[in-house]
Design an enzyme around this catalytic site. Structure first.
Site, PDB file in Angstrom:
ATOM      1  N   SER A  37      -3.463  14.804 -13.865  1.00 24.47           N
ATOM      2  CA  SER A  37      -4.823  14.706 -14.412  1.00 24.47           C
ATOM      3  C   SER A  37      -5.297  16.012 -15.037  1.00 24.47           C
ATOM      4  CB  SER A  37      -5.778  14.307 -13.289  1.00 24.47           C
ATOM      5  OG  SER A  37      -7.117  14.469 -13.707  1.00 24.47           O
ATOM      6  N   ASP A  47       0.852  -1.190   0.000  1.00 30.18           N
ATOM      7  CA  ASP A  47       0.000   0.000   0.000  1.00 30.18           C
ATOM      8  C   ASP A  47       0.890   1.244   0.000  1.00 30.18           C
ATOM      9  OD1 ASP A  47      -1.831   2.091   0.798  1.00 30.18           O
ATOM     10  OD2 ASP A  47      -3.157   0.506   1.536  1.00 30.18           O
ATOM     11  N   ILE A  48       0.625   2.154  -0.913  1.00 28.92           N
ATOM     12  CA  ILE A  48       1.466   3.365  -0.957  1.00 28.92           C
ATOM     13  C   ILE A  48       1.245   4.256   0.266  1.00 28.92           C
ATOM     14  CG2 ILE A  48       1.805   3.436  -3.468  1.00 28.92           C
ATOM     15  CD1 ILE A  48      -0.429   5.630  -3.534  1.00 28.92           C
ATOM     16  N   ASP A  89     -18.420  17.969 -12.866  1.00 27.47           N
ATOM     17  CA  ASP A  89     -18.065  17.773 -14.283  1.00 27.47           C
ATOM     18  C   ASP A  89     -17.907  19.112 -14.989  1.00 27.47           C
ATOM     19  OD1 ASP A  89     -17.860  15.079 -14.514  1.00 27.47           O
ATOM     20  OD2 ASP A  89     -19.841  14.750 -15.392  1.00 27.47           O
ATOM     21  N   ASN A  96     -25.232  11.560 -18.609  1.00 26.54           N
ATOM     22  CA  ASN A  96     -25.469  12.672 -17.682  1.00 26.54           C
ATOM     23  C   ASN A  96     -25.572  13.947 -18.496  1.00 26.54           C
ATOM     24  OD1 ASN A  96     -25.066  10.942 -15.394  1.00 26.54           O
ATOM     25  ND2 ASN A  96     -22.867  11.120 -15.742  1.00 26.54           N
ATOM     26  N   TYR A 120     -10.926  15.131  -5.704  1.00 28.84           N
ATOM     27  CA  TYR A 120      -9.965  14.411  -6.562  1.00 28.84           C
ATOM     28  C   TYR A 120      -9.039  15.392  -7.276  1.00 28.84           C
ATOM     29  CZ  TYR A 120      -8.205  11.775 -10.602  1.00 28.84           C
ATOM     30  OH  TYR A 120      -7.398  11.213 -11.559  1.00 28.84           O
ATOM     31  N   VAL A 143     -16.797   5.997 -18.309  1.00 30.26           N
ATOM     32  CA  VAL A 143     -17.961   6.004 -19.191  1.00 30.26           C
ATOM     33  C   VAL A 143     -17.824   5.021 -20.375  1.00 30.26           C
ATOM     34  CG1 VAL A 143     -17.178   8.045 -20.480  1.00 30.26           C
ATOM     35  CG2 VAL A 143     -19.581   7.525 -20.381  1.00 30.26           C
TER      36      VAL A 143
END
Ligand SMILES: NC(=O)c1ccc[n+]([C@@H]2O[C@H](COP(=O)([O-])OP(=O)(O)OC[C@H]3O[C@@H](n4cnc5c(N)ncnc54)[C@H](O)[C@@H]3O)[C@@H](O)[C@H]2O)c1
Length: 327
Positions: free
Chosen positions: A126, A62-63, A288, A211, A150, A194
């Protein structure tokens, strides 16, 4: 480009979608690959092709545990850090666990890699770091405010990487992935991405839910383009190309409605009834952003990146893979 062979490469999150594809690729190039994963969202079946290879080592760990990270980086040349809890909705439901893994875990890996004097620490950043910035295409230097827990974690990764390279001299490169898809992406679970989710539902003749109206657009990026970016990030010897971040994308955008049309078209080659599966439109999802499109000029210029697969080219291959493997 310098050939990436005969190195020892640690791939954290190597049992996941992107990580397992990286494991297979770098093994195929004649490297030793170490995978560190706790199987939180990854799967043993993703490693079927690797596990019998004598150059492959699996460390179940586990990190969030610094000792596991230290053990994993021993004797390693390059780290490709993929381990994280993905998904914006997951982070909204449980921000504390997402932060533990994505921030504390990241810091542990960076610390362990620095102490072990690895040659370079390449990590999965990201597109969510662009947050509420509305300009298109997204260029690396112009970001907005994060729109989810996130997104905060992924931005914090970039801040730590920059500080570590400045303070301790470790070389880092962050790859801001944009909506990656392809073989081995998990179609199951509440937080499925998705494309695999829609493919699975269409194959089962289940109505799919978009969505919103379906006019939101994304820079959908096929996995082989992402593998190319990871390889270039390891290989570059240009000083100005390291200690920075790169958009990792195809550089085009398609709406969700376009995506569903392509999926129906390609899957209908296998089963003509799929063309008639219903599409329902639900409410837009919290966190989103309406549109996302990457400028890939920086990666082209500094890393000589040339993405080979558009959405349509990648989808055709991915659909064949899902039809063969998950039906
Ligand atoms: N898929 C995308 O479109 C996308 C977009 C932007 C960024 N990313 C980033 O790319 C990376 C890989 O994403 P993915 O789509 O392959 O996700 P994934 O969930 O398939 O893979 C993540 C892997 O990390 C492992 N992991 C999670 N917590 C861990 C822990 N505490 N210790 C050790 N291992 C742990 C999981 O078991 C899994 O194997 C992540 O960092 C993600 O945030 C992905």
């Amino acid at each position: 480009m310098r050939e990436i062979t005969n190195y020892t490469i640690l791939i954290t999150g190597g049992a996941g979608f992107i990580g397992s594809n990286l494991c297979e690729y770098f093994l195929s190039k004649g490297n030793k690959v170490i995978c560190l994963d706790n199987f939180a969202t990854g799967h043993r079946h993703n490693l079927t092709a690797c596990i019998s290879n004598p150059d492959f080592t699996l460390i179940e760990g586990d990190i969030r545990n610094l000792e596991d990270c230290k053990k994993a980086v021993e004797g390693v040349d390059y780290v490709l850090h993929q381990a994280a809890l993905g998904s914006v909705p997951r982070s909204i439901k449980d921000p504390v666990t997402t932060n533990d893994v994505n921030v504390s875990g990241f810091l542990n890996m960076l610390q362990a890699a620095t102490e072990a004097k690895v040659k370079r620490f390449v990590y999965a950043a990201s597109s969510s770091t662009y947050g509420d910035s509305v300009g298109l295409p997204k260029v690396e230097d112009v970001i907005g405010k994060p729109l989810s827990p996130y997104a905060i974690t992924k931005f914090v990764n970039e801040l730590y990487a920059e500080i570590f390279s400045k303070t301790y001299g470790i070389e880092t490169i962050g790859l801001r992935y944009f909506n990656v898809f392809g073989r081995k992406q998990d179609p199951n679970g509440a937080y499925a991405a998705v494309i695999p989710k829609f493919v699975m539902q269409l194959m089962q003749h289940e109505d799919i839910t978009i969505n919103g109206e379906g006019n939101y657009s994304r820079d959908f990026t096929y996995i082989d383009n992402v593998i190319q970016m990871n390889e270039l990030a390891i290989a570059t010897d240009k000083k100005e190309a390291v200690n920075t971040v790169y958009n990792t994308a195809y550089g085009d955008r398609n709406t969700l409605n376009d995506l569903v049309a392509y999926l129906k078209e390609y899957l209908s080659n296998y089963d003509s009834e799929i063309a008639n599966v219903g599409v329902i439109h639900g409410p837009n999802r919290a966190g989103d952003i309406p549109h996302s499109l990457a400028s890939i000029d920086k990666a082209k210029e500094l890393l000589a990146y040339e993405p080979k697969y558009s959405l349509q080219e990648g989808l055709k291959i991915a659909v064949d893979w899902y039809w063969e493997n998950l039906r």
